[in-house]
Design a protein around this motif. Sequence first.
Motif, short mmCIF file in Angstrom:
data_model
loop_
_atom_site.label_atom_id
_atom_site.label_comp_id
_atom_site.label_asym_id
_atom_site.label_seq_id
_atom_site.Cartn_x
_atom_site.Cartn_y
_atom_site.Cartn_z
N ILE B 144 35.66 37.04 44.92
CA ILE B 144 35.82 35.72 45.56
C ILE B 144 36.51 34.74 44.60
O ILE B 144 37.44 34.01 44.95
CB ILE B 144 34.43 35.16 45.97
N THR B 145 36.05 34.77 43.33
CA THR B 145 36.58 33.82 42.33
C THR B 145 38.07 34.08 42.07
O THR B 145 38.88 33.16 42.08
CB THR B 145 35.78 33.94 41.02
N PHE B 146 38.41 35.34 41.83
CA PHE B 146 39.81 35.65 41.53
C PHE B 146 40.73 35.34 42.71
O PHE B 146 41.83 34.83 42.54
CB PHE B 146 39.95 37.13 41.14
N ALA B 147 40.26 35.66 43.91
CA ALA B 147 41.09 35.41 45.09
C ALA B 147 41.37 33.91 45.22
O ALA B 147 42.48 33.49 45.54
CB ALA B 147 40.39 35.93 46.33
N LYS B 148 40.34 33.10 44.90
CA LYS B 148 40.50 31.64 45.03
C LYS B 148 41.46 31.10 43.98
O LYS B 148 42.37 30.34 44.30
CB LYS B 148 39.11 30.98 44.89
N ILE B 149 41.24 31.49 42.70
CA ILE B 149 42.07 30.87 41.65
C ILE B 149 43.51 31.35 41.69
O ILE B 149 44.40 30.68 41.20
CB ILE B 149 41.50 31.12 40.24
N SER B 150 43.74 32.51 42.28
CA SER B 150 45.12 32.99 42.36
C SER B 150 45.82 32.46 43.60
O SER B 150 46.97 32.82 43.88
CB SER B 150 45.14 34.52 42.36
N GLY B 152 45.21 33.23 46.55
CA GLY B 152 45.38 34.29 47.53
C GLY B 152 46.35 35.38 47.07
O GLY B 152 46.52 36.40 47.75
N ALA B 153 47.01 35.17 45.90
CA ALA B 153 47.96 36.18 45.41
C ALA B 153 47.23 37.47 45.08
O ALA B 153 47.77 38.57 45.22
CB ALA B 153 48.69 35.65 44.18
N LEU B 154 45.97 37.32 44.56
CA LEU B 154 45.15 38.50 44.28
C LEU B 154 44.14 38.65 45.41
O LEU B 154 43.50 37.68 45.80
CB LEU B 154 44.37 38.31 42.98
N SER B 155 43.98 39.86 45.89
CA SER B 155 42.96 40.08 46.92
C SER B 155 41.59 40.13 46.22
O SER B 155 41.53 40.38 45.02
CB SER B 155 43.21 41.40 47.63
N PRO B 156 40.49 39.88 46.97
CA PRO B 156 39.17 40.02 46.36
C PRO B 156 38.98 41.40 45.74
O PRO B 156 38.36 41.52 44.68
CB PRO B 156 38.22 39.81 47.55
N ALA B 157 39.55 42.43 46.34
CA ALA B 157 39.39 43.79 45.81
C ALA B 157 40.05 43.92 44.44
O ALA B 157 39.48 44.47 43.50
CB ALA B 157 39.98 44.80 46.78
N ALA B 158 41.26 43.34 44.32
CA ALA B 158 41.97 43.41 43.03
C ALA B 158 41.23 42.57 41.99
O ALA B 158 41.10 42.97 40.82
CB ALA B 158 43.39 42.91 43.21
N GLY B 159 40.73 41.41 42.40
CA GLY B 159 39.98 40.55 41.48
C GLY B 159 38.73 41.24 40.95
O GLY B 159 38.44 41.21 39.75
N SER B 160 38.01 41.88 41.86
CA SER B 160 36.80 42.61 41.44
C SER B 160 37.16 43.72 40.46
O SER B 160 36.44 43.95 39.48
CB SER B 160 36.13 43.26 42.65
N ALA B 161 38.28 44.39 40.72
CA ALA B 161 38.67 45.50 39.85
C ALA B 161 38.98 45.00 38.44
O ALA B 161 38.57 45.62 37.44
CB ALA B 161 39.89 46.22 40.44
N ILE B 162 39.65 43.85 38.32
CA ILE B 162 39.96 43.28 36.99
C ILE B 162 38.66 42.95 36.27
O ILE B 162 38.45 43.28 35.10
CB ILE B 162 40.83 42.01 37.13
N LEU B 163 37.76 42.28 36.99
CA LEU B 163 36.47 41.89 36.40
C LEU B 163 35.72 43.11 35.89
O LEU B 163 35.21 43.13 34.76
CB LEU B 163 35.64 41.17 37.45
N SER B 380 31.79 46.61 48.18
CA SER B 380 32.18 45.20 48.33
C SER B 380 33.34 45.04 49.31
O SER B 380 33.57 43.96 49.86
CB SER B 380 32.55 44.60 46.97
N LEU B 381 34.10 46.12 49.53
CA LEU B 381 35.23 46.03 50.46
C LEU B 381 34.77 46.05 51.91
O LEU B 381 35.45 45.55 52.80
CB LEU B 381 36.19 47.22 50.24
N PHE B 382 33.58 46.63 52.12
CA PHE B 382 33.14 46.83 53.50
C PHE B 382 31.96 45.95 53.90
O PHE B 382 31.83 45.58 55.07
CB PHE B 382 32.77 48.30 53.73
N LEU B 383 31.07 45.63 52.96
CA LEU B 383 29.88 44.87 53.31
C LEU B 383 30.20 43.38 53.33
O LEU B 383 30.88 42.89 52.44
CB LEU B 383 28.76 45.15 52.30
#
Lengths: 65, 484
Positions: B144-150, B152-163, B380-383
């Motif tokens: 959620i955090t990465f998607a917001k600060i980017s 929308g350039a980063l999807s929540p899935a990509a943000g979670s993966a970086i974290l 996290s992608l499905f729930l």
Amino acid sequence: MRRLVLVLLVAAFLLLRLDFWWADEARLVAGLPVSLLYHAFYCVAAAAVAWLLGRYAWQEPEGRP
Amino acid sequence: MTIAVLVLYFAVLLGIGAFAQRLFRGTGEDFFAASRSLGPFVLLMAIFGTHMTAFSILGASAEAYKRGIGVFSLMASSSAIVVPLLLLYVAPKVWALGRDFGFTTQAQYFRARFASDKLGLLLFVVLTLLLLPYLLVSVMGGGITFAKISGGALSPAAGSAILCAVVLTYVSTGGMRGTAWANTFQAVMFTSLGAVALFTIAGDWGGLAEAFGALGAQKPELLGRQDTIAPAELATYTLIPLSAGMFPHLFMQWLAAEKPGHFRVSSTFYPLCLVLVWLPSIALGALAHLDFPGLKGPAIAGVFLELIDRHFGDLMVGLITAGVLAAVMSLDSQVLAASNMFTNDLVRHYGYHDRLSEKQLVLLGRAFVIGIVALCWVASLFLKPTLFAIAVWSFTGFAGLLPTLVAALFWKRATAAGIAASTLTVLVLLGFYLSSAASPERGLPGLGVLPVAIVMAAAGLVLVVVSLLTSPPEKAVLEKFFPR
């Protein structure tokens, strides 16, 4: 006797968290809703209770003989 | 600028992991318990930093947006008294077990205390199952955090993966020492930045009193509790923070304390740290209606970040977002705990370490942890439930297990069968509630009583009854754990 007083203090303190008297109160005090301010002070008071317990009702665990 | 601040923040964390690795003494006890060397400040910050997750900032502010300032009374003020009691009366006992017997996991202790291999295995499985939703909260919060600060350039899935990649790197290099230092750094970040955020944003609205006054004019129900929180819910919420007594990651941190006296310091300052984090989260969550009225569904989850983005410049957005990520990255201690449980409760206990090289063992441990985190990432992608709801379900399970720890520590008559029956009761009831209409953060339909109250009462009752109906533990085992 001291232990009983401290147990009663903790029990009373736990009950004080249930501030039903302000459940329907939207009044502001010091810029905050009164219930929020009450609970913020409750946390500060919890620190004092923890200090009292640590000072008067805490023992270092014993080692194996 | 925001991205630069976050890159710098991640670099500091990786640097902490690398520095801690230089002090590594090459033993399992050092990797998983920092050779029991944590001083009072690091212990406090590590415990606090670990306990505060995405739940405390993103989850709490989103919940306050929906239910108002009463959310503070549910979670913060109950934790303010319950967690210090655990730190004063349970943590030192656990610490002494580590000192006297060298335990680093809960399953090791229960296996020895009740002379039962199967009980150790049962606890390993149950604790791992309960840890999964807690890990999931952090993974989702990072997304959620990465998607917001980017933007929308980063999807929540990509943000979670970086974290997850950053956390896995510094945990595997720094072990408990690195994780505790990282938690200290993170706790200082999110504790200090919350007040800055609250007063700056409230200043933009003309001050705290004016902001709450405006909110009261729009939504007076959010300034009280009458319409949003039932009395039984408030009362039974007291039990939720008892979950801290059974968190595998907190158990490990307790073992890493230098002295048991340090828990007295932690118990005193823990409630004060709580105010510094929860008051801004809750206040800003409720006040967000002034800027973002009428949000629904998933949009509410990122309301704290939306406020930060609207009211601050790039540098402060970067710093405060780093503070939010600091809370989200409590994932580190949970990852370390999962690794410890796998290595010691399964691999070493069942003798695989004799058949594998040290390198293979390390690879196996890392593969397990990466597998667990990957599982949470996929989930996290499905729930789509809220962070608050997932966390409270996890807390309900851990709190339900607390009677087993209390009985093991303080009740000589407790038996392996009693502990096993109590543990299974928790699992069965959790399964029942998960499949029913009960909501973990709203209570049973029509009553407001949280499932945690039913789960704990049933688990405690089953433990006592089954223990009394089965043969008492062996005298030799009791003399080992109750020397006097």
